[in-house]
Design an enzyme around this catalytic site. Structure first.
Site, PDB file in Angstrom:
ATOM      1  CB  SER A 159      -0.983  -0.029   1.168  1.00 48.77           C
ATOM      2  OG  SER A 159      -1.962   0.978   1.031  1.00 48.77           O
ATOM      3  CG  HIS A 276      -6.537  -0.573  -0.143  1.00 50.02           C
ATOM      4  ND1 HIS A 276      -5.781   0.048  -1.113  1.00 50.02           N
ATOM      5  CD2 HIS A 276      -5.780  -0.566   0.994  1.00 50.02           C
ATOM      6  CE1 HIS A 276      -4.618   0.416  -0.599  1.00 50.02           C
ATOM      7  NE2 HIS A 276      -4.595   0.063   0.674  1.00 50.02           N
TER       8      HIS A 276
END
Length: 417
Positions: A159, A276
């Site tokens: 990420s 996400h």
């Protein structure tokens, strides 16, 4: 370019190329404080000049796979109060934090060293903190084992860790990337506060059908009057382990019905948003605008994207997928398969997790045990044991007993963003 890009503290990008050595030169020259001490590029310069054109590339082609290295950069959830303690002895690290204070507008080093924890754990703070701490760990590794940095053939970041991986690979400038991370983190923090949502870590049985479970959870939300509810897998960690994100009511429903969906263990993660997923859509435009304004170059070695688990191909590809990543699941399990895919009998490279926590090592062990046997952790701390371990590793590379001891404590927090 916005005003921030022209500020005095902005680092100049390097346009020079030259394979892995070029990547190392850019890391050495574009990071903060590169002029304060001999950088890795200085250490390598004599050998570069001594080689005929193409000789270095030919030598790399003949290199045994074991001689290459892979660097993994952690994400949000790995931070802890006290990280980077002792690393200020490296001039590059001191300058990173001086520059970070100018970019962010607050004293990041003090927050990392002293907390308070609730402030450090806030998305808007912990993403920049993990980003800088991971690159500080690279400085530590560069000081102790420069050949590991020189031999890097691939990198991946979890990420927000992807930004650090791209800086290390010469694709992004440190200051510009940090500013992008700042905007990303603040936008994600704001988006997470708009809707009661969260993330649920799940370890399931082989029979578990995560998509079906999420579908029923969304139907449950609709029955409660929630319009267009969100409940979806947001992180693929390793076989039988997922993170599901969405409306809180959906996650509560899954916990209450865990046995029905063959979930062995569930745990709510200490976050305030469904990262996400499409609940992060308000964060897309601010990040996209920043990425349009900064210089992005093609990575000088392979960097893998969380969005599809594949290598970044060019600058526009990076710009597009870094934005898409905010609302797309992290395909970390798939990424690990891509990084370590090789013909049977081919040796695995040494892998270094650089930054706070060893969560990515624990996940790698579940994804690929053979690759994990060559794993080492370079923590964002300076301690006596690290130097001892480095010396021991250099003499006993691949020792299973050492690696087991380094990962005997499983991760306390699942990486999330």
């Amino acid at each position: 370019m916005g005003g921030w890009a022209a500020a005095p503290w902005r680092l100049g990008g390097c346009s020079g190329r030259g394979g892995l050595r070029g990547a190392v030169r850019r890391w050495g020259s574009s990071r903060p404080g590169a002029g304060d001490r001999a950088s890795l590029s200085d250490l390598l310069q004599s050998s570069v000049e001594a080689e005929e054109p193409g000789a270095a590339a030919a030598r790399r082609e003949r290199r045994c796979p074991r001689e290459g290295t892979v660097l993994l950069f952690p994400g949000q959830g790995s931070q802890f109060v006290g990280m980077c303690r002792g690393l200020q002895q490296y001039p590059g690290v001191r300058d990173m934090y001086r520059l970070a204070e100018k970019v962010l507008g607050y004293d990041l080093l003090s927050l990392c060293l002293e907390g308070p924890r609730d402030a450090l754990d806030r998305t808007q703070h912990c993403q920049p903190a993990v980003f800088v701490a991971s690159l500080a760990a690279v400085e530590k590794l560069n000081h102790l084992q420069p050949e590991v940095v020189e031999r890097c053939v691939a990198a991946a970041g979890y990420s927000v860790g992807e930004f650090a991986a791209l800086v290390f690979a010469g694709a992004l400038d440190f200051a510009e990337a940090l500013y992008a991370v700042k905007v990303r983190a603040e936008a994600m923090q704001k988006a997470s506060e708009a809707v009661p949502s969260g993330m649920l870590s799940v370890v399931g049985r082989r029979e578990a059908n995560y998509k079906f479970a999420c579908l029923e959870a969304r139907k449950h939300c609709e029955s409660l009057g929630i319009e267009n509810p969100v409940c979806t897998v947001s992180n693929y960690l390793f076989p039988d382990s997922r993170v599901i994100a969405g409306h809180l009511q959906a996650l509560e429903f899954l916990q209450e019905n865990a046995r029905k969906y063959y979930f062995k263990r569930t745990k709510m993660l200490p976050v305030s948003g469904a990262f996400h997923t499409r609940l992060m859509e308000p964060a897309v435009e601010p990040l996209a605008e920043v990425l349009k304004s900064i210089e992005i170059q093609k990575p000088l070695f392979c960097v893998y994207s969380n969005v599809d688990g594949k290598k970044y191909m060019h600058s526009k590809h990076i710009q597009k997928l870094l934005v898409k990543q905010v609302v797309s699941p992290v395909l970390w399990e798939q990424t690990m398969h891509s990084v370590y895919e090789r013909k049977q009998g081919t040796e695995f490279p040494y892998t270094y997790e650089v930054g706070p926590g060893n969560q990515l090592g624990a996940i790698l062990k579940q994804c690929n045990l053979k690759a994990w046997k060559q794993y080492k952790h370079v923590d964002a701390l300076e301690d006596e044991e690290f130097n001892k371990n480095i010396m021991y590793i250099s003499c006993t590379a691949g020792n299973d007993k050492l690696e087991s001891s380094r990962l005997s404590q499983t991760w306390k927090e699942i990486p999330i963003s």
